[in-house]
Scaffold this active site. Structure first.
Site, PDB file in Angstrom:
ATOM      1  N   CYS A 121      -7.620   6.807  35.103  1.00  0.00           N
ATOM      2  CA  CYS A 121      -7.646   8.272  34.936  1.00  0.00           C
ATOM      3  C   CYS A 121      -6.581   8.974  35.771  1.00  0.00           C
ATOM      4  CB  CYS A 121      -9.022   8.821  35.284  1.00  0.00           C
ATOM      5  SG  CYS A 121     -10.343   8.119  34.300  1.00  0.00           S
TER       6      CYS A 121
ATOM      7  N   HIS B  20      -9.144  16.466  37.287  1.00  0.00           N
ATOM      8  CA  HIS B  20      -9.527  15.470  36.282  1.00  0.00           C
ATOM      9  C   HIS B  20     -10.848  15.900  35.660  1.00  0.00           C
ATOM     10  CE1 HIS B  20     -10.230  11.895  34.147  1.00  0.00           C
ATOM     11  NE2 HIS B  20     -11.106  11.372  34.982  1.00  0.00           N
TER      12      HIS B  20
ATOM     13  N   ASN C 172     -14.413  12.999  29.273  1.00  0.00           N
ATOM     14  CA  ASN C 172     -13.393  12.356  30.109  1.00  0.00           C
ATOM     15  C   ASN C 172     -12.440  11.559  29.209  1.00  0.00           C
ATOM     16  OD1 ASN C 172     -11.925  10.762  31.867  1.00  0.00           O
ATOM     17  ND2 ASN C 172     -13.694  10.100  33.077  1.00  0.00           N
TER      18      ASN C 172
HETATM   19  C1  LIG Z   1     -22.991   8.982  35.280  1.00  0.00           C
HETATM   20  C2  LIG Z   1     -23.579  10.199  35.947  1.00  0.00           C
HETATM   21  C3  LIG Z   1     -23.415  11.418  35.041  1.00  0.00           C
HETATM   22  C4  LIG Z   1     -25.065   9.993  36.196  1.00  0.00           C
HETATM   23  O1  LIG Z   1     -25.611  11.128  36.804  1.00  0.00           O
HETATM   24  P1  LIG Z   1     -26.614  10.961  38.026  1.00  0.00           P
HETATM   25  O2  LIG Z   1     -27.106  12.296  38.399  1.00  0.00           O
HETATM   26  O3  LIG Z   1     -25.889  10.171  39.062  1.00  0.00           O
HETATM   27  O4  LIG Z   1     -27.766  10.179  37.346  1.00  0.00           O
HETATM   28  P2  LIG Z   1     -28.473   8.888  37.921  1.00  0.00           P
HETATM   29  O5  LIG Z   1     -27.505   7.776  38.055  1.00  0.00           O
HETATM   30  O6  LIG Z   1     -29.233   9.335  39.131  1.00  0.00           O
HETATM   31  O7  LIG Z   1     -29.469   8.535  36.773  1.00  0.00           O
HETATM   32  C5  LIG Z   1     -30.675   9.194  36.710  1.00  0.00           C
HETATM   33  C6  LIG Z   1     -31.475   8.663  35.550  1.00  0.00           C
HETATM   34  O8  LIG Z   1     -30.913   9.122  34.325  1.00  0.00           O
HETATM   35  C7  LIG Z   1     -30.789   8.032  33.440  1.00  0.00           C
HETATM   36  N1  LIG Z   1     -29.672   8.251  32.547  1.00  0.00           N
HETATM   37  C8  LIG Z   1     -28.415   7.786  32.650  1.00  0.00           C
HETATM   38  N2  LIG Z   1     -27.702   8.213  31.598  1.00  0.00           N
HETATM   39  C9  LIG Z   1     -28.524   8.965  30.832  1.00  0.00           C
HETATM   40  C10 LIG Z   1     -28.359   9.659  29.635  1.00  0.00           C
HETATM   41  N3  LIG Z   1     -27.191   9.688  28.985  1.00  0.00           N
HETATM   42  N4  LIG Z   1     -29.411  10.327  29.130  1.00  0.00           N
HETATM   43  C11 LIG Z   1     -30.584  10.333  29.759  1.00  0.00           C
HETATM   44  N5  LIG Z   1     -30.811   9.685  30.892  1.00  0.00           N
HETATM   45  C12 LIG Z   1     -29.789   8.998  31.433  1.00  0.00           C
HETATM   46  C13 LIG Z   1     -30.583   6.831  34.313  1.00  0.00           C
HETATM   47  O9  LIG Z   1     -30.962   5.683  33.616  1.00  0.00           O
HETATM   48  C14 LIG Z   1     -31.511   7.147  35.470  1.00  0.00           C
HETATM   49  O10 LIG Z   1     -32.808   6.789  35.080  1.00  0.00           O
HETATM   50  P3  LIG Z   1     -33.756   5.955  36.069  1.00  0.00           P
HETATM   51  O11 LIG Z   1     -33.896   6.813  37.293  1.00  0.00           O
HETATM   52  O12 LIG Z   1     -34.995   5.786  35.276  1.00  0.00           O
HETATM   53  O13 LIG Z   1     -33.005   4.680  36.329  1.00  0.00           O
HETATM   54  C15 LIG Z   1     -22.885  10.489  37.301  1.00  0.00           C
HETATM   55  O14 LIG Z   1     -23.240   9.491  38.228  1.00  0.00           O
HETATM   56  C16 LIG Z   1     -21.402  10.530  37.183  1.00  0.00           C
HETATM   57  O15 LIG Z   1     -20.843  11.391  36.523  1.00  0.00           O
HETATM   58  N6  LIG Z   1     -20.681   9.622  37.898  1.00  0.00           N
HETATM   59  C17 LIG Z   1     -19.244   9.615  37.875  1.00  0.00           C
HETATM   60  C18 LIG Z   1     -18.782   9.123  36.547  1.00  0.00           C
HETATM   61  C19 LIG Z   1     -17.324   9.332  36.337  1.00  0.00           C
HETATM   62  O16 LIG Z   1     -16.846  10.433  36.449  1.00  0.00           O
HETATM   63  N7  LIG Z   1     -16.615   8.270  35.997  1.00  0.00           N
HETATM   64  C20 LIG Z   1     -15.238   8.309  35.653  1.00  0.00           C
HETATM   65  C21 LIG Z   1     -14.412   8.460  36.864  1.00  0.00           C
HETATM   66  S1  LIG Z   1     -12.771   8.579  36.399  1.00  0.00           S
END
Ligand SMILES: CC(C)(COP(=O)(O)OP(=O)(O)OC[C@H]1O[C@@H](n2cnc3c(N)ncnc32)[C@H](O)[C@@H]1OP(=O)(O)O)[C@@H](O)C(=O)NCCC(=O)NCCS
Length: 345
Positions: free
Chosen positions: A132, A272, A302
């Site tokens: 990215c 980003h 993204n």
């Molecule tokens: C991926 C992301 C959105 C998850 O958000 P979060 O607030 O951290 O969510 P969590 O990881 O705490 O997950 C919470 C719950 O939601 C669930 N969950 C994950 N994706 C889900 C979705 N699409 N829909 C519903 N529930 C979802 C998980 O399974 C988890 O459930 P559990 O507690 O029963 O295991 C976040 O971590 C993120 O954006 N990370 C950076 C990703 C990124 O930008 N990557 C590219 C970098 S260049």
């Protein structure tokens, strides 16, 4: 027209007696495929809801390339628009750099395929891979060729068909990504500073946080690797999230320091476009006002190396960026990699 920042501060490149040419962004362009995948569509594919996606990421929809539309096609559309915007013909282009982690093929480079498609027969061409962060890395590389007087016109493209490496059965990742491309033409323009600085960084010991384990020399494609879904991207979302905020803030501090300016002097901050919560956290830590931020991730999700390139084009075309403005690009991605660039528009 606003007074040139040339009168306000010294280009950091000029320190240490460096006598290179300055490098401007002479034109920008972008392209996103027609097909839209909404959060409602995703509700039918995995166990998720529009409410969850919107509240955790800020994304409403993303674009998906057609089956017969590849990264080089997206890149070509964006490139032609940037060339038109810059008033540059294919024959003038000396070098094409494509930043991508979803090339048409492992080799030849996607840049070579773009070279053929736009008819830039004189141009050298290569890809870079910084996930990215790729577009800002590529801008900095392109700039070096202009500053050193090696080339006069460099075409820099960030392009991705991420839909081919997303596991559409994994709700943790499939809601986040989309396809698209953005491009910039770099040239020396005597009246402007252009790219003032780009601070780049990497932390390879965190490579596992976001990667595509299969398909390379470590785990070449086999029946077993495909059955184990190793050819899809994998991510530790929580750790990636935390690292993104820290790295983006560090990169911005370094870039501002090099130019001897503070964040209030930046007219447009383009982060980003990965997650609205990351953008807001970075903005808050840096003291960025909402009116300084440019965000379009609700439309595209993204798009990795294309992300800030598309946003830059949209900001310029909508009049959000005016000549003379200071623009900050700040990116983060797999590697881990990060970068911040300050541009006098
Ligand atoms: C991926 C992301 C959105 C998850 O958000 P979060 O607030 O951290 O969510 P969590 O990881 O705490 O997950 C919470 C719950 O939601 C669930 N969950 C994950 N994706 C889900 C979705 N699409 N829909 C519903 N529930 C979802 C998980 O399974 C988890 O459930 P559990 O507690 O029963 O295991 C976040 O971590 C993120 O954006 N990370 C950076 C990703 C990124 O930008 N990557 C590219 C970098 S260049």
């Amino acid at each position: 027209m606003k007074p040139s920042t040339a009168q306000k501060f010294k280009n950091p490149r000029a320190r240490h007696g460096f006598e290179g040419r300055t490098c401007s962004i002479a034109g920008v362009g972008s392209y996103v495929p027609e097909r839209i995948l909404t959060n409602a569509d995703l509700e039918k594919m995995v166990e998720t809801t529009d409410e969850w996606i919107l509240s955790r990421t800020g994304i409403k929809e993303r674009r998906l390339a057609a089956d017969d539309e590849f990264t080089s096609d997206l890149a070509t559309h964006a490139a032609l628009r940037a060339m038109e915007n810059a008033g540059v013909t294919a024959g003038q282009i000396d070098l094409i750099i494509v930043a991508t982690c979803t090339p048409d093929m492992p080799f030849p480079s996607t840049a070579c395929l773009v070279q053929q498609k736009i008819g830039a027969r004189q141009a050298a061409a290569f890809d870079i891979e910084a996930a990215c962060s790729g577009f800002v890395y590529a801008l900095e590389i392109g700039q070096q060729f202009i500053m050193s007087r090696t080339y006069d016109t460099v075409l820099v493209i960030g392009a991705e068909k991420l839909s081919t490496v997303v596991d559409w059965s994994d709700r943790n990742t499939c809601v986040l990504f989309g396809d698209g491309a953005g491009a910039a033409v770099l040239q020396h323009r005597p009246q402007a500073h252009g790219l003032l600085t780009a601070c780049m960084g990497a932390e390879g010991d965190k490579a596992e946080l976001l990667c595509m384990p299969g398909g390379g020399s470590r785990r070449p494609a086999t029946l077993e690797s495909v059955a184990a879904r190793l050819h899809y991207l994998r991510m530790d979302g929580k750790e990636t999230f935390k690292n993104a905020i820290t790295a983006m803030c560090t990169a911005v501090h370094q870039a501002l320091q090099r130019c001897e300016i503070d964040i209030t002097q930046i007219q447009c901050v383009i982060p980003h476009q990965a997650n609205r919560r990351i953008i807001d956290a970075v903005g808050e830590r840096l003291g960025v006002k909402p009116e300084q931020l440019f965000v379009n991730l609700e439309k595209y999700g993204n798009t990795s190396a294309a992300s800030v390139a598309i946003a830059l084009d949209e900001a310029v075309r909508s009049g959000r960026i005016q000549r003379g403005d200071l623009v900050l690009l700040v990116v983060f991605g797999a590697g881990l990699t990060w970068a911040a660039a300050i541009i006098e528009w």
